[in-house]
Design an enzyme around this catalytic site. Structure first.
Site, PDB file in Angstrom:
ATOM      1  N   ALA A  18       9.049  14.954  20.454  1.00  0.00           N
ATOM      2  CA  ALA A  18       8.114  16.078  20.444  1.00  0.00           C
ATOM      3  C   ALA A  18       6.672  15.595  20.443  1.00  0.00           C
ATOM      4  O   ALA A  18       5.828  16.068  19.693  1.00  0.00           O
ATOM      5  CB  ALA A  18       8.386  16.973  19.245  1.00  0.00           C
ATOM      6  N   GLY A  19       6.391  14.619  21.319  1.00  0.00           N
ATOM      7  CA  GLY A  19       5.008  14.233  21.556  1.00  0.00           C
ATOM      8  C   GLY A  19       4.415  15.200  22.582  1.00  0.00           C
ATOM      9  O   GLY A  19       4.941  16.301  22.801  1.00  0.00           O
ATOM     10  N   ALA A  20       3.339  14.753  23.243  1.00  0.00           N
ATOM     11  CA  ALA A  20       2.675  15.628  24.217  1.00  0.00           C
ATOM     12  C   ALA A  20       3.613  16.001  25.356  1.00  0.00           C
ATOM     13  O   ALA A  20       3.765  17.184  25.706  1.00  0.00           O
ATOM     14  CB  ALA A  20       1.439  14.915  24.763  1.00  0.00           C
ATOM     15  N   TRP A  21       4.302  14.996  25.899  1.00  0.00           N
ATOM     16  CA  TRP A  21       5.110  15.260  27.097  1.00  0.00           C
ATOM     17  C   TRP A  21       6.390  16.012  26.751  1.00  0.00           C
ATOM     18  O   TRP A  21       6.803  16.928  27.463  1.00  0.00           O
ATOM     19  CB  TRP A  21       5.376  13.940  27.817  1.00  0.00           C
ATOM     20  CG  TRP A  21       5.903  14.019  29.218  1.00  0.00           C
ATOM     21  CD1 TRP A  21       6.834  13.179  29.759  1.00  0.00           C
ATOM     22  CD2 TRP A  21       5.525  14.927  30.278  1.00  0.00           C
ATOM     23  NE1 TRP A  21       7.059  13.522  31.076  1.00  0.00           N
ATOM     24  CE2 TRP A  21       6.277  14.579  31.417  1.00  0.00           C
ATOM     25  CE3 TRP A  21       4.640  16.002  30.351  1.00  0.00           C
ATOM     26  CZ2 TRP A  21       6.157  15.277  32.629  1.00  0.00           C
ATOM     27  CZ3 TRP A  21       4.523  16.699  31.564  1.00  0.00           C
ATOM     28  CH2 TRP A  21       5.272  16.337  32.672  1.00  0.00           C
ATOM     29  N   TYR A  58      -0.267  16.472  19.018  1.00  0.00           N
ATOM     30  CA  TYR A  58      -0.102  15.910  20.359  1.00  0.00           C
ATOM     31  C   TYR A  58      -0.491  16.863  21.496  1.00  0.00           C
ATOM     32  O   TYR A  58      -0.765  16.415  22.609  1.00  0.00           O
ATOM     33  CB  TYR A  58       1.358  15.481  20.572  1.00  0.00           C
ATOM     34  CG  TYR A  58       1.773  14.287  19.743  1.00  0.00           C
ATOM     35  CD1 TYR A  58       1.233  13.021  19.981  1.00  0.00           C
ATOM     36  CD2 TYR A  58       2.704  14.419  18.718  1.00  0.00           C
ATOM     37  CE1 TYR A  58       1.629  11.924  19.228  1.00  0.00           C
ATOM     38  CE2 TYR A  58       3.103  13.320  17.960  1.00  0.00           C
ATOM     39  CZ  TYR A  58       2.559  12.080  18.223  1.00  0.00           C
ATOM     40  OH  TYR A  58       2.951  10.978  17.484  1.00  0.00           O
ATOM     41  N   ALA A 146       0.405  16.132  30.472  1.00  0.00           N
ATOM     42  CA  ALA A 146       1.108  17.119  29.647  1.00  0.00           C
ATOM     43  C   ALA A 146       0.288  18.395  29.472  1.00  0.00           C
ATOM     44  O   ALA A 146       0.826  19.500  29.577  1.00  0.00           O
ATOM     45  CB  ALA A 146       1.422  16.498  28.286  1.00  0.00           C
ATOM     46  N   LYS A 197       1.979   1.961  37.586  1.00  0.00           N
ATOM     47  CA  LYS A 197       0.689   2.689  37.661  1.00  0.00           C
ATOM     48  C   LYS A 197      -0.033   2.704  36.320  1.00  0.00           C
ATOM     49  O   LYS A 197      -1.264   2.778  36.263  1.00  0.00           O
ATOM     50  CB  LYS A 197       0.882   4.094  38.241  1.00  0.00           C
ATOM     51  CG  LYS A 197       1.670   5.079  37.375  1.00  0.00           C
ATOM     52  CD  LYS A 197       0.809   5.837  36.379  1.00  0.00           C
ATOM     53  CE  LYS A 197       1.630   6.598  35.372  1.00  0.00           C
ATOM     54  NZ  LYS A 197       0.856   7.222  34.325  1.00  0.00           N
ATOM     55  N   THR A 254      -3.783   8.710  37.381  1.00  0.00           N
ATOM     56  CA  THR A 254      -4.095   7.996  36.145  1.00  0.00           C
ATOM     57  C   THR A 254      -5.225   6.988  36.314  1.00  0.00           C
ATOM     58  O   THR A 254      -5.995   6.774  35.384  1.00  0.00           O
ATOM     59  CB  THR A 254      -2.840   7.305  35.564  1.00  0.00           C
ATOM     60  OG1 THR A 254      -2.018   6.869  36.611  1.00  0.00           O
ATOM     61  CG2 THR A 254      -2.029   8.229  34.738  1.00  0.00           C
ATOM     62  N   GLU A 281       1.192   3.281  27.594  1.00  0.00           N
ATOM     63  CA  GLU A 281       2.420   2.550  27.937  1.00  0.00           C
ATOM     64  C   GLU A 281       2.143   1.260  28.713  1.00  0.00           C
ATOM     65  O   GLU A 281       2.887   0.288  28.613  1.00  0.00           O
ATOM     66  CB  GLU A 281       3.361   3.437  28.758  1.00  0.00           C
ATOM     67  CG  GLU A 281       4.047   4.542  27.955  1.00  0.00           C
ATOM     68  CD  GLU A 281       5.256   4.030  27.162  1.00  0.00           C
ATOM     69  OE1 GLU A 281       5.221   2.874  26.700  1.00  0.00           O
ATOM     70  OE2 GLU A 281       6.211   4.793  26.995  1.00  0.00           O
TER      71      GLU A 281
HETATM   72  N1  LIG Z   1       1.611  12.740  28.041  1.00  0.00           N
HETATM   73  C1  LIG Z   1       1.774  12.813  29.356  1.00  0.00           C
HETATM   74  O1  LIG Z   1       0.967  13.447  30.040  1.00  0.00           O
HETATM   75  C2  LIG Z   1       2.936  12.150  30.017  1.00  0.00           C
HETATM   76  C3  LIG Z   1       3.703  11.193  29.361  1.00  0.00           C
HETATM   77  N2  LIG Z   1       4.737  10.585  30.014  1.00  0.00           N
HETATM   78  C4  LIG Z   1       5.558   9.568  29.352  1.00  0.00           C
HETATM   79  O2  LIG Z   1       6.334  10.165  28.324  1.00  0.00           O
HETATM   80  C5  LIG Z   1       6.597   9.194  27.299  1.00  0.00           C
HETATM   81  C6  LIG Z   1       6.216   9.813  25.955  1.00  0.00           C
HETATM   82  O3  LIG Z   1       4.817  10.048  26.011  1.00  0.00           O
HETATM   83  P1  LIG Z   1       4.074  11.174  25.179  1.00  0.00           P
HETATM   84  O4  LIG Z   1       4.961  12.288  24.793  1.00  0.00           O
HETATM   85  O5  LIG Z   1       2.868  11.519  25.943  1.00  0.00           O
HETATM   86  O6  LIG Z   1       3.681  10.325  23.893  1.00  0.00           O
HETATM   87  P2  LIG Z   1       3.035  10.844  22.533  1.00  0.00           P
HETATM   88  O7  LIG Z   1       2.285   9.709  21.966  1.00  0.00           O
HETATM   89  O8  LIG Z   1       2.333  12.124  22.746  1.00  0.00           O
HETATM   90  O9  LIG Z   1       4.321  11.129  21.628  1.00  0.00           O
HETATM   91  C7  LIG Z   1       5.268  10.153  21.365  1.00  0.00           C
HETATM   92  C8  LIG Z   1       6.445  10.833  20.676  1.00  0.00           C
HETATM   93  O10 LIG Z   1       7.521   9.904  20.552  1.00  0.00           O
HETATM   94  C9  LIG Z   1       7.917   9.874  19.193  1.00  0.00           C
HETATM   95  N3  LIG Z   1       8.434   8.538  18.886  1.00  0.00           N
HETATM   96  C10 LIG Z   1       7.769   7.374  18.928  1.00  0.00           C
HETATM   97  N4  LIG Z   1       8.583   6.360  18.591  1.00  0.00           N
HETATM   98  C11 LIG Z   1       9.779   6.911  18.308  1.00  0.00           C
HETATM   99  C12 LIG Z   1      11.015   6.399  17.872  1.00  0.00           C
HETATM  100  N5  LIG Z   1      11.210   5.081  17.675  1.00  0.00           N
HETATM  101  N6  LIG Z   1      12.036   7.260  17.662  1.00  0.00           N
HETATM  102  C13 LIG Z   1      11.855   8.550  17.859  1.00  0.00           C
HETATM  103  N7  LIG Z   1      10.718   9.128  18.270  1.00  0.00           N
HETATM  104  C14 LIG Z   1       9.677   8.305  18.488  1.00  0.00           C
HETATM  105  C15 LIG Z   1       6.680  10.212  18.397  1.00  0.00           C
HETATM  106  O11 LIG Z   1       7.044  10.670  17.127  1.00  0.00           O
HETATM  107  P3  LIG Z   1       6.092  10.485  15.837  1.00  0.00           P
HETATM  108  O12 LIG Z   1       5.004  11.502  15.956  1.00  0.00           O
HETATM  109  O13 LIG Z   1       7.007  10.740  14.711  1.00  0.00           O
HETATM  110  O14 LIG Z   1       5.559   9.078  15.866  1.00  0.00           O
HETATM  111  C16 LIG Z   1       6.101  11.312  19.277  1.00  0.00           C
HETATM  112  O15 LIG Z   1       6.741  12.522  19.072  1.00  0.00           O
HETATM  113  C17 LIG Z   1       5.773   7.949  27.667  1.00  0.00           C
HETATM  114  O16 LIG Z   1       6.627   7.008  28.275  1.00  0.00           O
HETATM  115  C18 LIG Z   1       4.747   8.471  28.666  1.00  0.00           C
HETATM  116  O17 LIG Z   1       4.354   7.488  29.606  1.00  0.00           O
HETATM  117  C19 LIG Z   1       5.059  10.914  31.295  1.00  0.00           C
HETATM  118  C20 LIG Z   1       4.338  11.865  31.964  1.00  0.00           C
HETATM  119  C21 LIG Z   1       3.228  12.557  31.381  1.00  0.00           C
HETATM  120  O1  LIG Z   2       1.827   9.603  33.134  1.00  0.00           O
HETATM  121  C1  LIG Z   2       0.895  10.350  32.987  1.00  0.00           C
HETATM  122  C2  LIG Z   2       0.467  11.306  34.009  1.00  0.00           C
HETATM  123  O2  LIG Z   2       1.323  11.343  35.092  1.00  0.00           O
HETATM  124  C3  LIG Z   2       0.107  10.294  31.738  1.00  0.00           C
HETATM  125  O3  LIG Z   2      -0.734   9.209  31.830  1.00  0.00           O
HETATM  126  P1  LIG Z   2      -1.289   8.498  30.515  1.00  0.00           P
HETATM  127  O4  LIG Z   2      -0.070   8.078  29.736  1.00  0.00           O
HETATM  128  O5  LIG Z   2      -2.120   7.371  30.996  1.00  0.00           O
HETATM  129  O6  LIG Z   2      -2.076   9.539  29.776  1.00  0.00           O
END
Ligand SMILES: NC(=O)C1=CN([C@@H]2O[C@H](COP(=O)(O)OP(=O)(O)OC[C@H]3O[C@@H](n4cnc5c(N)ncnc54)[C@H](OP(=O)(O)O)[C@@H]3O)[C@@H](O)[C@H]2O)C=CC1
Ligand SMILES: O=C(CO)COP(=O)(O)O
Length: 332
Positions: A18-21, A58, A146, A197, A254, A281
């Site tokens: 439950a992060g941003a994505w 997030y 996200a 990327k 990006t 990442e």
């Molecule tokens: N944000 C974006 O725009 C985009 C992101 N992505 C990809 O999605 C993936 C996640 O990114 P994003 O959601 O943005 O990251 P965030 O930093 O927003 O959130 C990360 C999430 O992962 C959880 N987490 C981290 N480590 C663990 C673990 N060991 N076990 C369980 N949960 C964990 C965190 O929980 P906690 O808060 O408890 O630490 C948090 O909820 C990445 O690979 C990113 O490249 C792809 C496309 C777009």
């Molecule tokens: O993957 C992403 C957009 O497609 C998000 O990029 P960042 O992780 O660099 O914010």
């Protein structure tokens, strides 16, 4: 589960992370009229999501859809037809290992992470296949911040699976008016683009932070794409994948936007400012990317410069000098 019933209106969706994505994708799935279970590992975050209907840390200012049910119960989120794994690439294996006992046989497991596992040099769907052999892995990737997606701004991504029909069904199940999903069976091509990327976006950020100008920025993106294309080709990726949404499309997004966390990290490094406390990442993938490139005899000078800066072996200025000192050669 057959591919056919992935399309069933009763198809259920779980989102792990439950992060941003993860939060944005839960809302995307909810737009299709489905109930969605959204798993977060921290009970206090589940309480906040449940009570405020907002992910303040997030994805602030976005309302969680009414049909998204936050949960700290992994089994509840795993016991679904479509399971989206949206945790950082380096955490995917441990989360998948925990998930395995709860996943339905034949469930579709969609990796939404962009990266390469550092210790094994595996791509996310390879990690999933190894940890949950009963599942059917797929990947969702493409240019998609996200906050843009969650705000309902138009976005297009690619879903790839080893069967094109499987990928098509996943796309049909999750697409909505503003979230277009193209399908592909070029899984490695899609994953390599997403991993590479992020490293290249750090380079673009460093160049911007050093004030190298827009012309240098454009040259860097073009030459970054040449590196991404060379590595993808060595993996058997199709040119249209590398030039598509998950490759060139995501690189343009990006490497061209301060909204990117990878670009922002590079920018802070280049301008000597404190590093942002966000998930970038590319910083975790740079070394693995270079190791894969070395295995395939692929030259990646920009990725190599980023890795040298991140590991402290070169200052940003020295890395730029090394790139500019390279012998002149034919463009390919
Ligand atoms: N944000 C974006 O725009 C985009 C992101 N992505 C990809 O999605 C993936 C996640 O990114 P994003 O959601 O943005 O990251 P965030 O930093 O927003 O959130 C990360 C999430 O992962 C959880 N987490 C981290 N480590 C663990 C673990 N060991 N076990 C369980 N949960 C964990 C965190 O929980 P906690 O808060 O408890 O630490 C948090 O909820 C990445 O690979 C990113 O490249 C792809 C496309 C777009
Ligand atoms: O993957 C992403 C957009 O497609 C998000 O990029 P960042 O992780 O660099 O914010």
């Amino acid at each position: 589960m057959t591919v056919k019933n992935v399309l069933d209106s009763a198809t259920t969706v779980g989102v792990i992370g439950a992060g941003a994505w993860g939060t944005a994708l839960a809302n995307v799935a909810a737009r299709t009229g489905r109930s969605v279970a959204l798993w977060a590992r921290r009970a206090e975050q589940v309480a906040e999501l449940t009570n405020l209907r907002e992910n303040r840390r997030y994805l602030a200012d976005i309302r969680l859809a009414d049909t998204v049910a936050p949960t700290a119960d992994l089994a509840r989120a795993a016991d679904n037809d479509l399971v989206l794994l949206v945790v950082p690439a380096q955490s995917l294996r441990s989360v998948a290992a925990e998930l395995r006992v709860h996943v339905r046989g034949g469930a579709t497991l969609i990796s939404c992470a962009k990266g390469i596992e550092r210790d094994t040099l595996m791509l996310p769907t390879q990690v999933l296949a190894e940890e949950i052999p009963e599942g059917r892995p797929a990947v969702l990737s493409g240019p998609s911040f996200a906050s843009d997606v969650a705000s309902g701004l138009p976005t297009a991504v690619t879903v790839a699976a080893s069967s094109l029909e499987h990928a098509r069904c996943i796309g049909a199940a999750l697409a909505s008016a503003t979230f277009r999903i193209y399908h592909s069976d070029d899984v490695a091509g899609v994953e390599i683009g997403g991993a590479a990327k992020n490293v290249m976006a750090i380079a673009a950020g460093i160049a911007a932070g050093r004030g190298l100008g827009a012309s240098a920025g454009a040259a860097l993106v073009a030459r970054s794409f040449a590196e991404l294309r060379r590595l993808g080709k060595a993996f058997g990726a199709r040119p249209e994948t590398l030039m598509g949404l998950s490759g060139l499309g995501d690189l343009i997004l990006t490497a061209g936007s301060p909204q990117s966390r990878n670009f922002a990290l590079g920018h802070a490094i280049g301008s000597g400012l404190p590093l942002p406390d966000v998930l970038a990442e590319g910083a975790f993938t740079a070394r693995g990317l270079l190791a894969l490139a070395a295995q395939h005899n692929v030259d990646m000078p920009i990725a190599s410069a980023v890795e040298a800066v991140l590991s402290g072996r070169a200052s940003p200025d020295h890395a730029v000098e090394l790139l500019l000192d390279r012998p002149l050669r034919a463009e390919n």
